[in-house]
Design a protein around this motif. Structure first.
Motif, mmCIF file in Angstrom:
data_model
loop_
_atom_site.group_PDB
_atom_site.id
_atom_site.type_symbol
_atom_site.label_atom_id
_atom_site.label_comp_id
_atom_site.label_asym_id
_atom_site.label_seq_id
_atom_site.Cartn_x
_atom_site.Cartn_y
_atom_site.Cartn_z
ATOM 1 N N ASP A 216 0.759 -1.401 -0.121
ATOM 2 C CA ASP A 216 0.014 0.012 -0.096
ATOM 3 C C ASP A 216 0.809 1.144 -0.015
ATOM 4 O OD1 ASP A 216 -3.110 -0.472 1.601
ATOM 5 O OD2 ASP A 216 -1.943 -1.735 0.101
ATOM 6 N N PHE A 217 1.916 1.149 0.715
ATOM 7 C CA PHE A 217 2.820 2.386 0.440
ATOM 8 C C PHE A 217 3.567 2.595 -0.754
ATOM 9 C CE2 PHE A 217 7.137 4.384 0.768
ATOM 10 C CZ PHE A 217 6.703 5.424 1.837
ATOM 11 N N ALA A 218 3.612 1.535 -1.389
ATOM 12 C CA ALA A 218 4.332 1.603 -2.821
ATOM 13 C C ALA A 218 3.091 2.310 -3.648
ATOM 14 C CB ALA A 218 4.676 0.372 -3.473
ATOM 15 N N LEU A 219 1.766 1.827 -3.449
ATOM 16 C CA LEU A 219 0.789 2.332 -4.276
ATOM 17 C C LEU A 219 0.587 3.997 -3.961
ATOM 18 C CD1 LEU A 219 -2.093 -0.440 -3.853
ATOM 19 C CD2 LEU A 219 -0.947 0.326 -6.129
ATOM 20 N N LEU A 220 0.647 4.236 -2.789
ATOM 21 C CA LEU A 220 0.957 5.429 -2.412
ATOM 22 C C LEU A 220 1.955 6.601 -2.994
ATOM 23 C CD1 LEU A 220 -0.804 7.797 -0.574
ATOM 24 C CD2 LEU A 220 0.772 7.044 1.073
ATOM 25 N N VAL A 221 2.860 5.929 -2.813
ATOM 26 C CA VAL A 221 4.091 7.026 -3.447
ATOM 27 C C VAL A 221 4.357 6.997 -4.619
ATOM 28 C CG1 VAL A 221 5.336 6.726 -1.236
ATOM 29 C CG2 VAL A 221 5.914 5.089 -2.899
ATOM 30 N N THR A 222 3.761 6.086 -5.417
ATOM 31 C CA THR A 222 3.778 6.165 -6.958
ATOM 32 C C THR A 222 2.636 6.786 -7.451
ATOM 33 O OG1 THR A 222 3.024 3.794 -7.003
ATOM 34 C CG2 THR A 222 5.115 4.100 -7.421
ATOM 35 N N GLN A 223 1.713 7.118 -6.472
ATOM 36 C CA GLN A 223 0.412 7.749 -6.865
ATOM 37 C C GLN A 223 -0.588 7.062 -7.516
ATOM 38 O OE1 GLN A 223 0.803 11.821 -7.943
ATOM 39 N NE2 GLN A 223 1.887 12.408 -5.873
ATOM 40 N N ARG A 224 -0.545 5.432 -7.205
ATOM 41 C CA ARG A 224 -1.431 4.879 -7.927
ATOM 42 C C ARG A 224 -2.722 4.116 -7.084
ATOM 43 N NH1 ARG A 224 2.434 6.342 -11.374
ATOM 44 N NH2 ARG A 224 2.101 5.241 -13.602
ATOM 45 N N ALA A 225 -2.886 4.859 -5.961
ATOM 46 C CA ALA A 225 -4.027 4.630 -5.279
ATOM 47 C C ALA A 225 -4.146 6.122 -4.453
ATOM 48 C CB ALA A 225 -3.997 3.569 -4.278
ATOM 49 N N HIS A 226 -5.393 6.498 -3.917
ATOM 50 C CA HIS A 226 -5.630 7.447 -3.234
ATOM 51 C C HIS A 226 -5.195 7.110 -1.629
ATOM 52 C CE1 HIS A 226 -7.842 10.624 -0.875
ATOM 53 N NE2 HIS A 226 -7.541 11.537 -2.048
ATOM 54 N N ARG A 227 -4.890 8.051 -0.899
ATOM 55 C CA ARG A 227 -4.369 7.722 0.533
ATOM 56 C C ARG A 227 -5.640 7.025 1.287
ATOM 57 N NH1 ARG A 227 -2.494 12.044 5.366
ATOM 58 N NH2 ARG A 227 -2.252 10.542 6.808
ATOM 59 N N ASP A 228 -6.864 7.533 0.901
ATOM 60 C CA ASP A 228 -8.005 6.929 1.508
ATOM 61 C C ASP A 228 -8.095 5.457 1.368
ATOM 62 O OD1 ASP A 228 -8.752 9.528 2.641
ATOM 63 O OD2 ASP A 228 -10.100 9.838 1.195
#
Length: 264
Positions: A216-228
């Protein structure tokens, strides 16, 4: 100096995994839209092929790479899209061959690089291992766009540690990209890798903390998912602010993804 071979092997494995996802796609599936505005599956692979070729020039022909950088700086708002558009116009089989040949050449060049060598890039110069780490991050992130377009669930691997490492190291850059001063203290980051290994960064007793899963951190920092929509938590005002602006990529802040519940 640590042996960079495992990093090169992880880049090869990450690329091969994405290759298997697109290798047998019929032509019409290459035109499917991905979450990136205006980019199809073909655009995603074309972008990776273009960036691999850029990295190859950086490692093997610095003069040619500097010329490429000059072109990029002359058209900062369009050069990435232009490269993807050019590749996406190729027939799928031709694009696939181009990507495979380019990444094979880059793999060979990175493995042949002299120990301690550093190569130019769009930001600070990079070692061969750092270059490979960056390529892993991009391949994984754009591979996620492809998987989303195809409706495929990928199985996370511990290769995510490379994406996590870049995301953590890019903390101060993310603040600067938003015109904010970098926090004066280190954060403690604790993330659980797919294997169950705990990935840790920063002093154990730090007041500012980030915890969650590496995926989930990888999704967040690559902006592939919203923080929510990710399992990443912050303790402390600065850590909380970071999770709202984190990025593992160079350049200006991206638009990111809207929350899954957002009807836009």
């Amino acid at each position: 100096m640590a042996d960079p071979t495992p990093v090169f092997d992880d880049l090869r494995a990450e690329s091969d995994e994405l290759d298997r996802l697109v290798a047998d796609l019929p032509p019409e599936r290459w035109t499917l839209p991905t979450p990136a505005p205006r980019w199809t599956v073909a655009h995603q692979i074309a972008h990776l092929a273009w960036t691999d070729r850029s990295a190859l020039l950086a490692v093997t022909d610095e003069d040619a790479f500097r010329t490429l950088v000059e072109k990029a700086f002359a058209a900062p708002d369009s050069f990435v899209d232009d490269g993807a558009d050019e590749g996406a116009r190729l027939a799928p089989a031709e694009l696939l061959t181009s990507w495979r040949e380019g990444r094979a050449a880059l793999d060979a060049a990175l493995r042949a690089a002299p120990p301690g060598a550093r190569f130019p890039w769009y930001g600070p110069p990079m070692s061969a291992a750092s270059m490979a780490t960056g390529r892993i991050m991009e391949t994984w992130a754009h591979g996620q766009d492809v998987a989303d377009a195809l409706g495929v669930e990928r199985t996370p691997t511990d290769r995510l540690k490379h994406v996590v490492r870049i995301g953590v190291r890019a903390r101060d850059f993310a603040f600067a990209a938003h015109g904010l001063p970098a926090p004066g203290e280190e954060f403690r980051v604790e993330l659980v890798a797919p294997s169950g290994e705990l990935l840790t960064y920063g002093p154990e007793g730090a007041a500012q903390r980030v915890t969650g899963t590496a995926y989930d951190f990888a999704l967040l920092v690559t902006q592939r998912a919203h923080r929510d929509d990710v399992d990443v938590r912050a303790e402390g005002t600065d850590a909380d602010r970071w999770l709202g602006i984190a990025q593992a990529f160079a350049g200006p802040p991206g638009d990111g993804r809207p929350p899954k519940g957002d009807a836009r």
